[in-house]
Design a protein around this motif. Structure first.
Motif, short mmCIF file in Angstrom:
data_model
loop_
_atom_site.label_atom_id
_atom_site.label_comp_id
_atom_site.label_asym_id
_atom_site.label_seq_id
_atom_site.Cartn_x
_atom_site.Cartn_y
_atom_site.Cartn_z
N LEU A 291 5.51 -6.78 -2.17
CA LEU A 291 4.19 -7.05 -2.75
C LEU A 291 3.07 -6.73 -1.77
O LEU A 291 2.07 -6.12 -2.14
CB LEU A 291 4.10 -8.52 -3.17
CG LEU A 291 4.70 -8.88 -4.52
CD1 LEU A 291 4.68 -10.38 -4.72
CD2 LEU A 291 3.94 -8.20 -5.64
N VAL A 292 3.27 -7.14 -0.51
CA VAL A 292 2.23 -6.89 0.49
C VAL A 292 2.05 -5.39 0.69
O VAL A 292 0.92 -4.88 0.74
CB VAL A 292 2.58 -7.59 1.82
CG1 VAL A 292 1.67 -7.10 2.93
CG2 VAL A 292 2.46 -9.09 1.66
N ILE A 293 3.17 -4.66 0.77
CA ILE A 293 3.07 -3.20 0.96
C ILE A 293 2.32 -2.57 -0.21
O ILE A 293 1.40 -1.77 -0.02
CB ILE A 293 4.48 -2.58 1.09
CG1 ILE A 293 5.14 -3.03 2.39
CG2 ILE A 293 4.41 -1.06 1.03
CD1 ILE A 293 6.58 -2.61 2.53
N VAL A 294 2.70 -2.97 -1.43
CA VAL A 294 2.03 -2.42 -2.62
C VAL A 294 0.54 -2.72 -2.56
O VAL A 294 -0.29 -1.84 -2.80
CB VAL A 294 2.66 -3.02 -3.90
CG1 VAL A 294 1.77 -2.75 -5.10
CG2 VAL A 294 4.03 -2.45 -4.13
N PHE A 295 0.22 -3.94 -2.17
CA PHE A 295 -1.18 -4.33 -2.13
C PHE A 295 -1.95 -3.50 -1.10
O PHE A 295 -3.02 -2.98 -1.38
CB PHE A 295 -1.29 -5.82 -1.81
CG PHE A 295 -2.71 -6.30 -1.77
CD1 PHE A 295 -3.42 -6.50 -2.94
CD2 PHE A 295 -3.34 -6.52 -0.56
CE1 PHE A 295 -4.73 -6.91 -2.90
CE2 PHE A 295 -4.65 -6.95 -0.52
CZ PHE A 295 -5.35 -7.14 -1.70
N LEU A 296 -1.35 -3.35 0.09
CA LEU A 296 -2.05 -2.62 1.14
C LEU A 296 -2.21 -1.15 0.79
O LEU A 296 -3.22 -0.53 1.08
CB LEU A 296 -1.30 -2.77 2.47
CG LEU A 296 -1.35 -4.15 3.10
CD1 LEU A 296 -0.56 -4.16 4.40
CD2 LEU A 296 -2.78 -4.58 3.35
N LEU A 297 -1.18 -0.59 0.13
CA LEU A 297 -1.24 0.83 -0.21
C LEU A 297 -2.27 1.11 -1.28
O LEU A 297 -2.96 2.12 -1.25
CB LEU A 297 0.13 1.32 -0.68
CG LEU A 297 1.15 1.68 0.37
CD1 LEU A 297 2.44 2.14 -0.30
CD2 LEU A 297 0.61 2.78 1.26
N LEU A 298 -2.36 0.22 -2.27
CA LEU A 298 -3.15 0.54 -3.46
C LEU A 298 -4.51 -0.12 -3.48
O LEU A 298 -5.31 0.14 -4.36
CB LEU A 298 -2.37 0.14 -4.72
CG LEU A 298 -1.10 0.93 -4.96
CD1 LEU A 298 -0.33 0.36 -6.10
CD2 LEU A 298 -1.43 2.38 -5.22
N ARG A 299 -4.76 -0.99 -2.51
CA ARG A 299 -6.05 -1.67 -2.50
C ARG A 299 -7.14 -0.63 -2.32
O ARG A 299 -6.97 0.36 -1.61
CB ARG A 299 -6.01 -2.68 -1.35
CG ARG A 299 -7.28 -2.90 -0.63
CD ARG A 299 -6.94 -3.72 0.56
NE ARG A 299 -6.55 -2.84 1.64
CZ ARG A 299 -6.87 -3.06 2.92
NH1 ARG A 299 -7.49 -4.14 3.26
NH2 ARG A 299 -6.52 -2.22 3.85
N GLU A 300 -8.26 -0.86 -2.98
CA GLU A 300 -9.34 0.10 -2.87
C GLU A 300 -9.91 0.05 -1.47
O GLU A 300 -10.21 -1.02 -0.95
CB GLU A 300 -10.41 -0.20 -3.90
CG GLU A 300 -10.00 0.27 -5.27
CD GLU A 300 -10.95 -0.17 -6.34
OE1 GLU A 300 -12.02 0.41 -6.44
OE2 GLU A 300 -10.60 -1.10 -7.08
#
Lengths: 330, 315
Positions: free
Chosen positions: B285-294
């Protein structure tokens, strides 16, 4: 001379025709052309078929007789329709009783869940209070983390209270305390929804002498009609479809003979139930009635049938739910 | 908005009474949830953590005994003695990372198709949303057993035979991706609708203006469509990870469940498993968040802070 004059006209005409055909096929600035539409529809139809393929397969298989199953030429269309598989599946799952139990187990907690989640969502949206940020963080954490870590301790809590007895009690208690199946998501939906209601509407009512609780029931709830529909429908679906936590709350040893059950539980135990039922029928039926794919598929169709019917009746409400819940309106 | 309306100077006289009343009613409304979350989430988390760090004895209730071979005995045991868990966990993680882009790209494409000017849109929407209603663990496993989890027409074998030279732990998830493609796509119902709702909010005039300025459809997609659905990509990705991680057709959940009631493994072992699982999901979840965060998010927060400071200074 004449021919020379006619030629540019002809060429222009042909050019125009070509141009016209091109725009018809490929489209122009205003309209998508025929080819574009064709591709879009083709893609949509192919993908729709892929999506429906398992369902169609399920239904066609469930209507096949034993000989059709073995006959590779009858891949899709049964040579003769038989409802025999459904009869077997109904007996195996004790269908009508299980259906009633399942309805009871899904409907009652759903209503508790909707009522409580609306209230909690409103509390978060309308009021400011100390530690609000902390509680919100916990709310989101509870949504994100898989429930497997908490399932066992929760089971032990109910076991200590002697409530793991195949009744609805654990379901009711968790729903009333805002901890039902996906309650967190329901709270977030209501939170989002109540936040969009103009605060002044509610404050005016409070100034007019209606108390805080009255303002909630008189103004906030009627305004949240769309969210209530969405959360009710989805809660029902979630309660219907959950197996892991249901098994946890009903208890490991509970069967449909000793307590409540759901159709999904019956489906996951289909093989064993059939084997049991088969031994008791064995005297009256022929040996060809061993379990086969058609009977399994009939059981699957029966297990999802109530939700399918609900979906076809209320499909508009389901499909428009995402718009209405305002998930995208950040 | 609401904060500003409440923060007028008029309120200051009634500050204590009104604010206290507000606090009280706020807590009154969320009270059931606070009780619930304290028992069934916070206490349960602490309990399961305690279980995973001790030896559970079942005699007339649960008794916790300290571990003999180091604090992490249960965790070590999960990785050293269990045959299934590490591989299943690795398959789950890699599978999730493979499935996520497939689901997101697929649901975005479907949403774009549905958003174009077509007839029977509601019929198509209904079909794509149907799996959300019927895709449950037992149904999925019945369908997988029947072999209808994939499209039969697709000749997967050619591609897969090329890939079969890869090491097993990479090959298995890819194979799984192809062999249950339909069931994976079945997970995209909600995502399609979220994208569609976002796309419908883009004003048509924006595309028309771009067209007049000479932008091709391809350019408008990258410059107009994608930026508007960007925040939705993040939302959908997180939603997808959460549903896949808690969904019924998940082998790890089955493993944990069986371990709980197996005499040789037991509660503390199962809880150690579930904590490892939770950590893996959290990391993803953290990786996804960091990758896709604007990327501009930080900037916006900064701007907001500056505005707040200004406002406060002005008062």
């Amino acid at each position: 001379m004449k021919e020379k004059k006619a030629n540019p006209d002809k060429i222009r005409k042909r050019e125009n025709q070509k141009e016209h055909l091109k725009s018809l096929m490929l489209g122009n600035a205003e309209k998508r052309g025929f080819l574009g539409s064709f591709v879009v529809y083709l893609l949509l139809i192919v993908i729709s078929f892929i999506f429906l393929y398992p369902v169609l397969y399920m239904i066609s298989r469930s209507l096949m007789s034993r000989s059709d199953l073995l006959d590779s030429s009858a891949m899709w269309i049964p040579s003769s329709l038989t409802l025999h598989n459904y009869e077997s599946a109904v007996l195996t799952m004790d269908y009508w009783n299980s259906l009633l139990k399942n309805l009871y187990l899904a409907v009652v907690p759903t209503f508790c869940q909707v009522f409580i989640c609306s209230m909690v969502g409103y509390g978060f949206a309308r009021y400011n209070f100390p530690l609000k940020k902390m509680w919100m963080a916990i709310l989101i954490l509870a949504f994100l983390l898989p429930s497997q870590t908490t399932a066992l301790p929760n089971y032990l809590v109910f076991q200590n209270l002697r409530m793991i007895d195949g009744t609805i009690k654990p379901f009711l208690i968790t729903a009333i305390l805002g901890q039902g199946f996906k309650s967190t998501l329901c709270i977030l939906i209501f939170y989002n929804f109540h936040r969009q209601v103009p605060q002044s509407l509610i404050e005016d009512a409070e100034i007019d002498g209606a108390g805080h609780v009255k303002a909630y029931f008189r103004i906030a709830i009627p305004l949240a009609g769309a969210a209530i529909v969405v959360v009710t429908l989805f809660s029902f679906v979630w309660y219907w479809n959950e197996t892991y936590l249901v098994r946890n709350y009903l208890g490991y040893g509970t069967t449909r003979a000793t307590g409540l059950t759901t159709l999904m539980l019956e489906l996951s135990a289909f093989e064993d139930s059939y084997a049991n039922a088969y031994t008791t029928w064995a005297s009256s039926v022929t040996s060809s009635d061993r379990i086969n794919d058609a009977i399994r598929m009939a059981g699957t169709v029966l297990a999802i049938a109530p939700l399918m019917i609900l979906y076809f009746v209320l499909q508009k409400q389901f499909v428009e739910s995402v718009d209405k819940a305002g998930i995208t309106g950040e | 908005m609401s904060k500003k309306t409440k923060r007028n100077p008029h309120d200051k006289r009634h500050f204590t009474r009104r604010t206290l009343r507000e606090w009280g009613f706020g807590y009154l409304f969320i009270l059931p949830w606070i009780v619930g979350v304290s028992i069934f989430f916070l206490y349960a988390m602490v309990q399961s953590l305690r279980f995973s760090f001790s030896r559970v004895e079942l005699s007339n209730g649960v008794i916790l005994r300290p571990l003999e071979n180091g604090l992490f005995e249960n965790f070590v045991k999960v990785f050293t003695t269990d045959v299934n868990f590490p591989t299943t966990l690795a398959n789950f993680g890699i599978g999730l990372i493979l499935q996520l882009p497939v689901i997101i790209a697929f649901s975005l494409i479907i949403a774009l198709l549905l958003n174009s000017n077509i007839r029977c849109r509601s019929l198509f929407r209904m079909i794509f949303f149907l799996p959300v209603i019927i895709a449950t663990g037992p149904v999925m496993s019945q369908l997988t057993a029947q072999g209808v989890s994939s499209v039969p027409m697709v000749s997967q074998n050619a591609l897969l035979s090329v890939l079969s030279d890869l090491p097993e732990f990479i090959y298995a998830p890819i194979n799984n991706l192809f062999s249950s493609l339909i069931l994976i796509l079945w997970n995209s119902g909600i995502q399609i609708l979220i994208f569609l709702a976002g796309l419908q909010k883009v004003p048509r005039t924006l595309y028309e203006a771009a067209k007049i300025d000479g932008a091709s459809a391809w350019e408008s997609f990258w410059k107009i469509t994608l930026p508007t659905v960007r925040s939705l990509i993040l939302l959908n990705s997180i939603y997808t990870v959460v549903t896949l991680a808690t969904g019924g057709s998940n082998e790890i959940i089955e493993l944990i469940y069986t371990a709980t009631y197996t005499a040789t493994q037991g509660y503390s072992y199962a809880m150690a498993m579930s904590w490892i699982y939770t950590l893996v999901v959290a990391v993803i979840l953290v990786i996804v968040f960091l990758l896709l965060r604007e990327k501009s998010d930080r900037h916006v927060v900064y701007e907001q802070k500056r505005r707040d400071v200004k406002e406060n200074a002005g008062r």
